[in-house]
Design a protein around this motif. Structure first.
Motif, short mmCIF file in Angstrom:
data_model
loop_
_atom_site.label_atom_id
_atom_site.label_comp_id
_atom_site.label_asym_id
_atom_site.label_seq_id
_atom_site.Cartn_x
_atom_site.Cartn_y
_atom_site.Cartn_z
N ALA A 169 2.18 -7.08 -4.57
CA ALA A 169 1.06 -6.09 -4.86
C ALA A 169 0.73 -5.69 -6.30
O ALA A 169 -0.19 -5.66 -6.93
N PRO A 170 2.10 -5.51 -7.27
CA PRO A 170 1.85 -5.42 -8.71
C PRO A 170 0.91 -6.42 -9.17
O PRO A 170 0.02 -5.81 -10.14
N GLU A 171 1.31 -7.75 -8.97
CA GLU A 171 0.32 -8.82 -9.54
C GLU A 171 -1.25 -8.71 -8.93
O GLU A 171 -2.02 -8.75 -9.77
N ILE A 172 -1.28 -8.23 -8.12
CA ILE A 172 -2.54 -8.16 -7.07
C ILE A 172 -3.38 -6.99 -8.08
O ILE A 172 -4.47 -7.23 -8.33
N ILE A 173 -2.72 -5.54 -8.07
CA ILE A 173 -3.44 -4.83 -8.65
C ILE A 173 -3.72 -5.04 -10.10
O ILE A 173 -4.81 -4.62 -10.69
N THR A 174 -2.88 -5.69 -10.89
CA THR A 174 -3.11 -6.04 -12.21
C THR A 174 -4.39 -6.92 -12.53
O THR A 174 -5.14 -6.97 -13.28
N ASN A 175 -4.40 -8.01 -11.65
CA ASN A 175 -5.27 -9.22 -11.75
C ASN A 175 -6.68 -8.88 -10.94
O ASN A 175 -7.44 -9.82 -11.04
N ALA A 226 4.10 8.52 -0.45
CA ALA A 226 5.22 7.59 -1.20
C ALA A 226 6.04 8.50 -1.97
O ALA A 226 5.58 9.72 -2.43
N SER A 227 7.27 8.00 -2.38
CA SER A 227 8.06 8.94 -3.29
C SER A 227 7.69 8.99 -4.81
O SER A 227 7.41 9.86 -5.27
N THR A 228 6.83 7.84 -5.12
CA THR A 228 6.09 7.97 -6.41
C THR A 228 4.89 7.43 -6.11
O THR A 228 4.38 6.57 -5.00
N VAL A 229 3.99 7.61 -7.06
CA VAL A 229 2.70 7.19 -6.92
C VAL A 229 2.48 5.61 -6.88
O VAL A 229 1.81 5.01 -6.25
N GLU A 230 3.27 5.00 -8.07
CA GLU A 230 3.42 3.55 -8.07
C GLU A 230 4.01 2.87 -7.01
O GLU A 230 3.41 1.86 -6.43
N MET A 231 5.02 3.46 -6.42
CA MET A 231 5.57 2.81 -5.22
C MET A 231 4.44 3.12 -4.06
O MET A 231 4.21 1.94 -3.34
N GLY A 232 3.73 4.04 -3.99
CA GLY A 232 2.97 4.38 -2.98
C GLY A 232 1.57 3.11 -3.22
O GLY A 232 1.03 2.58 -2.11
N LYS A 233 1.29 2.89 -4.34
CA LYS A 233 0.32 1.90 -4.35
C LYS A 233 0.55 0.53 -3.89
O LYS A 233 -0.16 -0.44 -3.48
N ARG A 234 1.95 0.29 -4.20
CA ARG A 234 2.39 -0.95 -3.89
C ARG A 234 2.18 -1.06 -2.42
O ARG A 234 2.05 -1.92 -1.74
N ILE A 235 3.03 0.00 -1.63
CA ILE A 235 3.10 -0.06 -0.03
C ILE A 235 1.38 -0.03 0.43
O ILE A 235 1.25 -0.82 1.40
N ALA A 236 0.72 0.70 -0.26
CA ALA A 236 -0.60 0.69 0.28
C ALA A 236 -1.17 -0.45 0.15
O ALA A 236 -1.78 -0.93 1.19
N VAL A 237 -1.24 -1.34 -0.91
CA VAL A 237 -1.96 -2.75 -1.04
C VAL A 237 -0.90 -3.73 0.17
O VAL A 237 -1.86 -4.40 0.96
#
Length: 248
Positions: A169-175, A226-237
């Motif tokens: 997810a982090p790579e997908i969100i960035t790219n 999620a516990s944090t927004v960044e973690m929530g974004k990863r889980i959402a993707v």
């Protein structure tokens, strides 16, 4: 002259006899052996299989089927209708138990097309490492054992798929803004806006199908839960991609 008359006299009786024999053969009526046989009329109603009642069944030779082909318990039609309505429309219901597994080569293509470096390594396993190390759980073929790749999902395979997407997810969100197939009118799309809300066009791209308002609502719900927004974004993707590629 006398010799000619003598020859004629001796040949005349033979010629007369031959003529009489030929006349007798022509005028003789045909024998019974040469007459045309009378036509045979085949009546199919006299065949055994066409006799009335030959294949009729009764209590001794007929199997009584159950009213329901499930567990042997008959269900009221209105009960079945209520169950179908609860499961959803046919296009959703038929996907509950009829989804083919995403083939491993196709999974790699999906990851690479969304900007994931499949060869990246790290102390914490990357998406590429999870993919390469999880081929067994993903149902990879074992050609030495003459076993082809699995075509249906297993619990282990579905769980591994989700892990891979979450890690990617982090790579997908960035790219994602640089992914050509995700651009709208030549402009890249962001996965999340400035308010950390999911972008409908971005969801459509990572799922490979048009996103609905329900997809956006689910995505936003996962981010905020999620516990944090960044973690929530990863889980959402990861959630949106895993659901889309496992027919959920």
């Amino acid at each position: 002259m006398n010799r000619f008359i003598s020859i004629f006299t001796r040949g005349a009786p033979l010629a007369l006899a031959a003529g009489l024999f030929a006349t007798a053969c022509v005028e003789q009526p045909p024998s019974d052996n040469l007459s045309r046989p009378a036509p045979v009329i085949d009546d199919p109603t006299t065949d055994f299989e066409n006799q009335p009642g030959v294949f009729a069944g009764d209590e001794d030779n007929t199997h009584s089927h159950m009213g329901d082909l499930g567990n042997g318990v008959y269900k009221d039609p209105f009960e079945v209708l209520a169950q179908r309505q609860e499961e959803g429309p046919p296009e959703v219901r038929t996907r509950l138990h009829s989804c083919q597994k995403l083939q491993n080569a196709a999974l790699q293509n999906v990851l690479v097309s969304l900007g994931v470096n499949i060869d990246a390594t790290s102390d914490v396993p990357t998406a590429g490492q999870l993919y390469k190390g999880g081929t067994g759980a993903l149902g990879a073929a074992s050609y030495d054992a003459r076993v082809g790749e699995a075509i249906v999902w297993s619990a282990a395979g579905a769980a591994k798929l989700f892990d891979i997407f979450v890690q990617a997810a982090p790579e997908i969100i960035t790219n994602l803004p640089n992914v050509e197939q995700c651009k709208v009118d030549g402009v890249g799309v962001e996965m999340f806006d400035a308010n950390d809300q999911c972008n409908k066009d971005a969801i459509s791209c990572i799922m490979g199908r048009p996103a609905t308002d329900s997809h956006v609502a689910i995505c936003n719900k996962v981010v905020t839960s999620a516990s944090t927004v960044e973690m929530g974004k990863r889980i959402a993707v990861g959630t949106m991609m895993a659901a889309a590629h496992s027919c959920e």
